[in-house]
Design an enzyme around this catalytic site. Structure first.
Site, PDB file in Angstrom:
ATOM      1  CE1 TYR A 114      32.960  75.282  18.323  1.00  0.00           C
ATOM      2  CE2 TYR A 114      31.213  76.622  19.263  1.00  0.00           C
ATOM      3  CZ  TYR A 114      31.668  75.411  18.771  1.00  0.00           C
ATOM      4  OH  TYR A 114      30.816  74.337  18.716  1.00  0.00           O
ATOM      5  N   GLY A 160      39.404  34.433  15.219  1.00  0.00           N
ATOM      6  CA  GLY A 160      40.358  34.466  16.328  1.00  0.00           C
ATOM      7  C   GLY A 160      40.050  35.599  17.293  1.00  0.00           C
ATOM      8  N   GLY A 216      41.689  37.968   8.233  1.00  0.00           N
ATOM      9  CA  GLY A 216      41.173  39.294   8.615  1.00  0.00           C
ATOM     10  C   GLY A 216      42.182  40.167   9.329  1.00  0.00           C
ATOM     11  NE  ARG A 258      49.752  36.530  20.007  1.00  0.00           N
ATOM     12  CZ  ARG A 258      50.366  36.140  18.888  1.00  0.00           C
ATOM     13  NH1 ARG A 258      51.651  36.357  18.722  1.00  0.00           N
ATOM     14  NH2 ARG A 258      49.682  35.539  17.929  1.00  0.00           N
ATOM     15  CB  THR A 308      43.664  28.380   9.412  1.00  0.00           C
ATOM     16  OG1 THR A 308      44.691  27.386   9.349  1.00  0.00           O
ATOM     17  CG2 THR A 308      44.203  29.586  10.171  1.00  0.00           C
TER      18      THR A 308
HETATM   19  C1  UD1 Z   1      48.829  31.078  10.083  1.00  0.00           C
HETATM   20  C2  UD1 Z   1      49.379  29.976   9.167  1.00  0.00           C
HETATM   21  C3  UD1 Z   1      50.891  30.147   9.031  1.00  0.00           C
HETATM   22  C4  UD1 Z   1      51.185  31.512   8.451  1.00  0.00           C
HETATM   23  C5  UD1 Z   1      50.568  32.597   9.350  1.00  0.00           C
HETATM   24  C6  UD1 Z   1      50.710  33.953   8.664  1.00  0.00           C
HETATM   25  C7  UD1 Z   1      47.961  28.007   9.433  1.00  0.00           C
HETATM   26  C8  UD1 Z   1      47.827  26.675  10.048  1.00  0.00           C
HETATM   27  N1  UD1 Z   1      49.064  28.677   9.725  1.00  0.00           N
HETATM   28  O1  UD1 Z   1      49.383  30.841  11.359  1.00  0.00           O
HETATM   29  O2  UD1 Z   1      51.404  29.146   8.165  1.00  0.00           O
HETATM   30  O3  UD1 Z   1      52.573  31.708   8.358  1.00  0.00           O
HETATM   31  O4  UD1 Z   1      49.175  32.365   9.558  1.00  0.00           O
HETATM   32  O5  UD1 Z   1      50.159  34.975   9.445  1.00  0.00           O
HETATM   33  O6  UD1 Z   1      47.093  28.428   8.687  1.00  0.00           O
HETATM   34  N2  UD1 Z   1      41.374  31.911  12.602  1.00  0.00           N
HETATM   35  C9  UD1 Z   1      40.055  31.534  12.629  1.00  0.00           C
HETATM   36  N3  UD1 Z   1      39.722  30.408  13.290  1.00  0.00           N
HETATM   37  C10 UD1 Z   1      40.638  29.617  13.916  1.00  0.00           C
HETATM   38  C11 UD1 Z   1      41.977  30.006  13.882  1.00  0.00           C
HETATM   39  C12 UD1 Z   1      42.332  31.145  13.198  1.00  0.00           C
HETATM   40  O7  UD1 Z   1      39.200  32.212  12.087  1.00  0.00           O
HETATM   41  O8  UD1 Z   1      40.242  28.595  14.495  1.00  0.00           O
HETATM   42  C13 UD1 Z   1      41.757  33.122  11.882  1.00  0.00           C
HETATM   43  C14 UD1 Z   1      42.346  34.184  12.785  1.00  0.00           C
HETATM   44  O9  UD1 Z   1      41.337  35.053  13.252  1.00  0.00           O
HETATM   45  C15 UD1 Z   1      43.328  34.902  11.866  1.00  0.00           C
HETATM   46  C16 UD1 Z   1      43.735  33.820  10.878  1.00  0.00           C
HETATM   47  O10 UD1 Z   1      42.746  32.821  10.933  1.00  0.00           O
HETATM   48  O11 UD1 Z   1      42.708  35.943  11.165  1.00  0.00           O
HETATM   49  C17 UD1 Z   1      45.111  33.253  11.171  1.00  0.00           C
HETATM   50  O12 UD1 Z   1      45.079  32.598  12.409  1.00  0.00           O
HETATM   51  P1  UD1 Z   1      46.324  32.566  13.386  1.00  0.00           P
HETATM   52  O13 UD1 Z   1      45.960  31.784  14.575  1.00  0.00           O
HETATM   53  O14 UD1 Z   1      46.832  33.940  13.598  1.00  0.00           O
HETATM   54  O15 UD1 Z   1      47.349  31.715  12.495  1.00  0.00           O
HETATM   55  P2  UD1 Z   1      48.912  31.603  12.706  1.00  0.00           P
HETATM   56  O16 UD1 Z   1      49.199  30.717  13.838  1.00  0.00           O
HETATM   57  O17 UD1 Z   1      49.502  32.966  12.744  1.00  0.00           O
END
Ligand code: UD1
Ligand code: CA
Length: 453
Positions: free
Chosen positions: A351, A14, A104, A18, A80
Site C-alpha cells: 500500500y 422531465g 437530455g 421510472r 415537449t
Molecule cells: C418524445 C416524442 C416522441 C419520440 C420520443 C423519442 C413528443 C411529443 N414526443 O416522446 O415522438 O418518439 O420522444 O424518445 O415530443 N421534457 C421536458 N418537458 C416536458 C416533457 C418532456 O423537458 O414537459 C423532456 C424530457 O425530460 C425528455 C424529453 O423532453 O428529455 C422527452 O420527453 P418524454 O416525455 O420522454 O417524451 P416521449 O413521450 O418519450
C-alpha cells in the site's frame, strides 16, 4: 457550418419517475459522465453559438452540470412543445439560423447525424424542419413518422395514433432541426393534444407544412435513438456506449485482448500501443501514455501512467496516483495520492498512500505507508535509488533519503538520511542445538496425551 447560425435547446425538465431515483434522470451516468453531459458535448462539437438547457423547478444540480451553458426553468411540465416555449426567451435575438432541439435523456446521438439534420434545413425554399427517424418494431412507443418519400407530413404520437398509424415503420428519435425564423410563430400555434392535454413538439411538422414550408425525414441508426427511461435502459445504453469506447480505442492503436471485458470511461485517454488485458475496469480521470501494459483484473481511477508502465495483474490505482515512465506496479498493490518517479517498482502486496517515491526506487513486497493516524493523513517521502526491504512499515510523516537501504521487516518512524542503512526490528537470537531438546519434549508430551485418551 457557420457557428453563428446554430443554437441548441436541450430538454431535461422531465422527472424521470421510472428511474425510481432521488437523482434527476439526466444526471445518471454513462461511462461515468452524466447523460446531459453527453448531449451537451454533442452540441458543443457542432459549435453551436448558444446552448440552452430546459430544466424543471428545483433542479439546481442539473443546472450545475449544464454550466457554463444557461438553463431555463419549465414551471409545469406540459409536454415537449411547452418545454421549447419555455426556452424561447433564452434565444432572444437569435432570429436567423437553425435551432436544434435535443433530449437530455438520449445520450448516444453522434455529431455526424446531428450535422445531417442541421444541414437539411434552411430559409425557404429549403425545408423548415428536419426530424431524425429510425426504423422501429411494431410495439415501440416512439411517435410515428407519416411520410411521402423523404417529405415528412406529420408525426403522430402512439397514444393518439390509429392502428394503421401505429403500424408505420419509422419512429421519431426525438431530435428536430428547425428554421429559427419560423420557430416562435409555430410554437404560438401549438394546441394541446385532445388525448393527453400536452403540447407536442412533434406538431411543429404539420404546422410548418400548413405555413407553406417543407419538412424532411432524416433516417439514422436505431442505436442513436436509445432513450433512457429506466435502469434497464441505462444498463443497455452503457453497454452500447462501452462498445463505442472500445471500438474508438482500438481504431486509435490500443490492443484490447478481450474488449467486451474492459470497461472504459467517457474521458479515458489511451496512448498508442497500450495493451489492456481482460477484466480491467477504468474509472474517470485516467490517462495512460504510449506502450503501457495493464494486466488482468486491475482497477484504475484518477491516475496518470507514463510511457512503458507495467501495471497488474490485480493492481488498484486510486485517485491522485501519478506514475512516471517505466514504473511497475504489480499484484495486490494499491496506490493512492502518490507519485512514483521513472523506473520505480512496487511489485507485490503493497500500500502506497500519500507518498512520493523517487527514480528507480524498489519497494519490497508487503511494504505499507502508514499514512493515517486516525485523524489526519501524513506523507511519506522516499528518494531516488532507495531499496525498501520487504514487510516494511513506514510511519508517516517520514522520509528516506536517496540511495538509502531499509532492512526487511522494519518499522520506520524516524527519518532515514541519504545513503544510510536503517534496520528497525527485534534482534534475532540463535541457540545452537537447542531444537534437539524441543523435539524430545514435544514428542514425549504427545505420546503421553495419546495413552491417557
Ligand atoms: C418524445 C416524442 C416522441 C419520440 C420520443 C423519442 C413528443 C411529443 N414526443 O416522446 O415522438 O418518439 O420522444 O424518445 O415530443 N421534457 C421536458 N418537458 C416536458 C416533457 C418532456 O423537458 O414537459 C423532456 C424530457 O425530460 C425528455 C424529453 O423532453 O428529455 C422527452 O420527453 P418524454 O416525455 O420522454 O417524451 P416521449 O413521450 O418519450
Ligand atoms: Ca422518452
Amino acid at each position: 457550418m457557420n457557428s453563428t447560425q446554430l443554437a441548441c435547446i436541450i430538454l431535461a425538465a422531465g422527472k424521470g419517475t421510472r428511474m425510481k431515483s432521488a437523482l434527476p434522470k439526466v444526471l445518471h451516468r454513462l461511462g461515468h459522465k452524466p447523460l446531459l453531459g453527453h448531449v451537451i458535448s454533442a452540441a458543443e462539437t457542432l459549435a453551436a453559438s448558444r446552448i440552452v438547457v430546459v430544466v424543471g423547478p428545483g433542479m439546481e444540480d442539473v443546472a450545475a452540470v449544464a454550466n457554463p451553458h444557461p438553463t431555463v426553468v419549465q414551471v409545469t411540465q406540459n409536454g415537449t412543445g411547452d418545454a421549447v416555449r419555455a426556452a424561447l426567451p433564452a434565444l432572444e435575438g437569435f432570429t436567423a439560423g437553425t435551432v436544434l432541439i435535443l433530449f437530455g435523456d438520449t445520450p448516444l446521438m453522434t455529431a455526424e447525424t446531428l450535422e445531417k439534420l442541421v444541414s437539411a434545413v434552411g430559409p425557404a425554399p429549403a425545408p423548415a424542419v428536419a426530424v431524425l427517424g429510425v426504423p422501429v418494431p411494431a410495439e415501440n412507443a416512439f411517435g410515428r413518422m407519416v411520410v411521402t418519400g423523404e417529405a415528412l407530413e406529420r408525426i403522430v404520437e402512439v397514444k393518439d395514433a390509429s392502428p394503421a398509424e401505429r403500424a408505420l415503420p419509422i419512429g421519431n428519435a426525438g431530435v428536430m432541426a428547425i428554421d429559427a425564423a419560423l420557430l416562435p410563430q409555430l410554437l404560438a400555434r401549438l394546441e394541446p393534444s385532445t388525448v393527453t392535454g400536452e403540447l407536442y413538439l412533434t406538431d411543429l411538422v404539420a404546422l410548418a407544412r400548413a405555413a407553406g414550408r417543407e419538412a424532411r425525414l432524416v433516417t439514422g441508426e436505431p442505436v442513436e435513438a436509445t432513450g433512457i427511461n429506466s435502469r434497464a435502459d441505462l444498463a443497455a445504453a452503457e453497454e452500447l456506449f462501452q462498445q463505442r469506447l472500445r471500438a474508438t480505442a482500438m481504431a486509435a492503436g490500443v490492443t484490447l485482448i478481450a474488449p467486451q471485458t474492459v470497461w472504459l470511461a467517457a474521458d479515458t485517454k489511451l496512448g498508442r500501443d497500450v495493451i489492456i488485458h481482460p477484466n480491467v475496469v477504468i474509472g474517470p480521470g485516467v490517462e495512460i501514455a504510449d506502450g503501457v501494459e495493464i494486466q488482468a483484473f486491475s482497477h484504475l481511477e484518477g491516475v496518470t501512467i507514463g510511457k512503458g508502465g507495467r501495471i497488474g495483474p490485480f493492481a488498484r490505482l486510486r485517485p491522485g496516483a501519478e506514475l512516471g515512465e517505466d514504473v511497475h506496479v504489480g499484484n495486490f498493490v494499491e496506490v493512492k495520492n502518490a507519485t512514483l518517479a521513472a523506473g520505480a517498482k512496487a511489485n507485490h502486496l503493497t500500500y502506497i498512500g500519500d507518498a512520493d517515491i523517487g527514480t528507480g526506487t524498489n519497494i519490497g513486497a508487503g511494504t505499507i505507508t502508514c499514512n493515517y493516524d486516525g485523524y489526519l493523513k501524513h506523507r511519506t517521502k522516499i528518494g531516488d535509488g532507495v531499496l525498501i526491504g520487504s514487510n516494511t512499515a513506514l510511519v508517516a510523516p517520514v522520509s528516506v533519503g536517496n540511495r538509502a537501504v531499509v532492512g526487511a521487516g522494519s518499522v520506520i518512524s524516524r527519518d532515514v538520511p541519504a545513503e544510510a542503512v536503517a534496520v528497525a526490528r527485534g534482534e534475532q537470537k540463535t541457540a545452537e542445538g537447542r531444537a534437539v531438546r524441543y523435539h524430545d519434549e514435544k514428542a514425549a508430551a504427545k505420546a503421553a496425551a495419546k495413552k491417557s485418551s
